[in-house]
Design a protein around this motif. Structure first.
Motif, short mmCIF file in Angstrom:
data_model
loop_
_atom_site.label_atom_id
_atom_site.label_comp_id
_atom_site.label_asym_id
_atom_site.label_seq_id
_atom_site.Cartn_x
_atom_site.Cartn_y
_atom_site.Cartn_z
N TYR A 69 -34.07 -56.82 -32.49
CA TYR A 69 -33.27 -56.80 -33.71
C TYR A 69 -31.92 -56.11 -33.46
O TYR A 69 -30.88 -56.60 -33.90
CB TYR A 69 -34.02 -56.11 -34.83
N ARG A 70 -31.95 -54.99 -32.75
CA ARG A 70 -30.69 -54.29 -32.45
C ARG A 70 -29.77 -55.18 -31.62
O ARG A 70 -28.55 -55.19 -31.82
CB ARG A 70 -30.98 -52.98 -31.71
N GLN A 71 -30.34 -55.95 -30.70
CA GLN A 71 -29.53 -56.90 -29.92
C GLN A 71 -28.84 -57.92 -30.84
O GLN A 71 -27.65 -58.23 -30.67
CB GLN A 71 -30.41 -57.66 -28.92
N ILE A 72 -29.62 -58.45 -31.77
CA ILE A 72 -29.09 -59.46 -32.69
C ILE A 72 -27.94 -58.89 -33.52
O ILE A 72 -26.90 -59.52 -33.70
CB ILE A 72 -30.22 -59.99 -33.61
N ILE A 73 -28.13 -57.67 -34.03
CA ILE A 73 -27.10 -57.04 -34.86
C ILE A 73 -25.82 -56.81 -34.05
O ILE A 73 -24.71 -57.06 -34.52
CB ILE A 73 -27.61 -55.70 -35.44
N GLN A 74 -25.99 -56.35 -32.83
CA GLN A 74 -24.82 -56.09 -31.98
C GLN A 74 -24.08 -57.38 -31.66
O GLN A 74 -22.85 -57.40 -31.59
CB GLN A 74 -25.25 -55.39 -30.70
N GLU A 75 -24.82 -58.46 -31.48
CA GLU A 75 -24.18 -59.74 -31.15
C GLU A 75 -23.55 -60.40 -32.36
O GLU A 75 -22.41 -60.87 -32.31
CB GLU A 75 -25.19 -60.69 -30.52
N PHE A 76 -24.28 -60.42 -33.50
CA PHE A 76 -23.81 -61.19 -34.65
C PHE A 76 -22.88 -60.39 -35.56
O PHE A 76 -22.04 -60.96 -36.25
CB PHE A 76 -25.01 -61.71 -35.44
N GLN A 77 -23.05 -59.09 -35.62
CA GLN A 77 -22.20 -58.20 -36.44
C GLN A 77 -22.16 -58.62 -37.91
O GLN A 77 -21.10 -58.95 -38.46
CB GLN A 77 -20.77 -58.18 -35.86
N PRO A 78 -23.30 -58.63 -38.58
CA PRO A 78 -23.32 -59.13 -39.97
C PRO A 78 -22.68 -58.15 -40.95
O PRO A 78 -22.69 -56.94 -40.76
CB PRO A 78 -24.81 -59.27 -40.26
N ASP A 79 -22.13 -58.72 -42.02
CA ASP A 79 -21.71 -57.92 -43.17
C ASP A 79 -22.89 -57.71 -44.12
O ASP A 79 -23.01 -56.65 -44.74
CB ASP A 79 -20.58 -58.64 -43.94
N ILE A 80 -23.74 -58.75 -44.22
CA ILE A 80 -24.91 -58.73 -45.10
C ILE A 80 -26.13 -59.10 -44.28
O ILE A 80 -26.12 -60.08 -43.52
CB ILE A 80 -24.77 -59.74 -46.26
N VAL A 81 -27.19 -58.33 -44.42
CA VAL A 81 -28.50 -58.72 -43.90
C VAL A 81 -29.39 -58.94 -45.10
O VAL A 81 -29.53 -58.06 -45.96
CB VAL A 81 -29.11 -57.66 -42.97
N HIS A 82 -29.99 -60.13 -45.17
CA HIS A 82 -30.84 -60.51 -46.30
C HIS A 82 -32.26 -60.71 -45.79
O HIS A 82 -32.54 -61.66 -45.07
CB HIS A 82 -30.31 -61.80 -46.94
N ALA A 83 -33.14 -59.79 -46.15
CA ALA A 83 -34.53 -59.82 -45.69
C ALA A 83 -35.42 -60.44 -46.76
O ALA A 83 -35.36 -60.05 -47.93
CB ALA A 83 -35.01 -58.41 -45.35
N HIS A 84 -36.27 -61.37 -46.34
CA HIS A 84 -37.10 -62.10 -47.29
C HIS A 84 -38.58 -61.69 -47.21
O HIS A 84 -39.36 -62.13 -48.06
CB HIS A 84 -36.97 -63.60 -47.06
N MET A 85 -38.94 -60.91 -46.20
CA MET A 85 -40.33 -60.49 -46.05
C MET A 85 -40.36 -59.02 -45.64
O MET A 85 -39.36 -58.44 -45.23
CB MET A 85 -41.05 -61.37 -45.03
N MET A 86 -41.53 -58.42 -45.75
CA MET A 86 -41.66 -56.97 -45.64
C MET A 86 -41.25 -56.43 -44.28
O MET A 86 -40.48 -55.47 -44.19
CB MET A 86 -43.09 -56.55 -45.99
N THR A 87 -41.73 -57.03 -43.20
CA THR A 87 -41.41 -56.50 -41.87
C THR A 87 -39.91 -56.53 -41.62
O THR A 87 -39.34 -55.58 -41.06
CB THR A 87 -42.14 -57.29 -40.77
N GLY A 88 -39.27 -57.59 -42.08
CA GLY A 88 -37.83 -57.72 -41.89
C GLY A 88 -37.05 -56.64 -42.60
O GLY A 88 -36.09 -56.08 -42.04
N VAL A 89 -37.42 -56.29 -43.84
CA VAL A 89 -36.67 -55.28 -44.56
C VAL A 89 -36.89 -53.90 -43.95
O VAL A 89 -35.99 -53.06 -43.95
CB VAL A 89 -37.02 -55.29 -46.06
N VAL A 90 -38.08 -53.66 -43.40
CA VAL A 90 -38.33 -52.38 -42.73
C VAL A 90 -37.48 -52.27 -41.47
O VAL A 90 -36.83 -51.23 -41.24
CB VAL A 90 -39.84 -52.23 -42.39
#
Length: 369
Positions: free
Chosen positions: A74-95
């Motif tokens: 997940y940290r790799q994805i954030i560093q690569e994509f650099q989102p302004d908004i992260v939208h989590a639709h399920m529990m593990t994702g929001v954690v």
């Protein structure tokens, strides 16, 4: 705007949560935003690619080793994509998104789809929490999520990029009168009560057939239950269907007998198809049926009342046709475009708050100098 959606997978298996996330991602990309989805993958990857939505593989399986791997990925994805908004639709994702962000790195949005799950309270880790119905919002407030965080964005699935227009769907050839449900084969979907209700009326309406569309872990139990009735040849397990609208178009009565249901997306599709609808009077379902104007509401877990409602419609063709007509009215609010626009407004609200916060901090620093 750079938007990252997180969901467990993007499989084409009739999962309403996945469907909502895929719809949003496609429409946001079509609107000119940079959009990505992080998931374990699935058939909708092709559709996402057609809309220029980037897909990152993220396996969120809940084993200790895999959670560690998921956090690293997940940290790799954030560093690569650099989102302004992260939208989590399920529990593990929001954690993951809530615990692994640096201060101010992005704004976090969650959507509560299944508020009946105990883990739904974890969706409150987000900066804003979308409730898919007013019933869900009220439930989350009672469970401790601040009203200031909550926003209601009612679900909608009509004109989805995942589906052909209903005008292009060919109705299935079913036996009539046809009673249909489209649901996961789970006990909580009220399949037992629906089968029991059908058995109660089957002798009196010998032409009626019941069609159960969907798959799930309890299907074998339901099939065994049907085998112990004298009407097994009139109860049909149809499995997962990529175009369930074909069944709805040919159905006389659509039933959703859920014990709990945050919204009932499938009811909007049944309404568009012009089915007479019977559904449980629980959670968000009354909102989806215009408080009973677009279908009959019955108590959950009550097979006798459900049987009475079925018999009422099967014996009164005038009332049956009236409900079919009423189901097709007032459908504009269930469009995916409306959901997309309201969700974007929420994103902009967060980004504006972020800019005001940063401006305030900068001014304080200047004054201190």
């Amino acid at each position: 705007m750079r938007i990252l959606h997180i969901t467990n997978h993007v499989q084409q298996i009739g999962n309403g949560i996945v469907n909502v996330a895929v719809d949003l991602a496609c429409l946001q990309a079509k609107n000119g935003h940079h959009v990505a989805v992080a998931s374990a993958g699935g058939e909708y990857e092709t559709l996402l690619a057609n809309y220029d939505v980037q897909h990152f593989h993220l396996d969120q399986s809940r084993t200790p080793i895999n959670i560690i791997k998921a956090a690293w990925r997940y940290r790799q994805i954030i560093q690569e994509f650099q989102p302004d908004i992260v939208h989590a639709h399920m529990m593990t994702g929001v954690v993951l998104a809530g615990l692994l962000r640096n201060c101010g790195e992005y704004s976090l949005v969650s959507t509560v789809h299944n508020e009946f799950q105990r883990s739904a309270i974890l969706m409150g880790l987000a900066d804003r929490v979308i409730a898919v119905s007013n019933a869900v919002a009220d439930s989350m407030v009672r469970r401790g999520i601040s009203k200031s965080k909550l926003r209601v964005v009612a679900n909608g699935t009509l004109n989805s990029p995942r589906n052909r227009s209903i005008k292009d769907c060919q109705p299935m050839l079913l036996c009539h009168p046809a009673i249909t449900t489209v649901a996961g084969m789970y006990t909580r979907k009220g399949i037992v009560e629906l089968i029991e209700a059908f058995v109660k009326i089957a002798a009196e309406v010998p032409q009626a057939h019941l069609y159960l569309v969907g798959n799930g872990p309890d299907r074998t139990m339901f099939e065994a239950m049907v085998q112990n009735t004298p009407f097994g040849n009139r109860i049909h397990f149809e499995g997962f269907q990529s175009e369930p609208q074909r069944y709805m178009l040919s159905s006389d009565i659509f039933v959703l007998a859920s014990h709990c249901e945050s919204f009932g997306l499938v009811l909007t599709e049944a309404r568009e198809a012009g089915c007479a609808i019977i559904a449980s009077d629980v959670d968000g379902i009354p909102e989806t049926l215009d408080r009973g104007q677009a279908g009959l509401l019955v108590p959950p877990k009550d097979s006798q009342t459900l049987a009475n409602a079925l018999m009422y419609l099967l014996k009164d063709s005038e009332q049956l046709q009236k409900l079919k007509s009423q189901a097709k009215q007032n459908l504009e609010r269930f469009s995916v475009t409306r959901v997309h626009e309201e969700t974007l407004s929420l994103y902009y609200e967060l980004l504006d708050n972020y800019r005001v916060f940063n401006l305030s901090i900068s001014q304080e620093l200047l004054v201190s100098k």
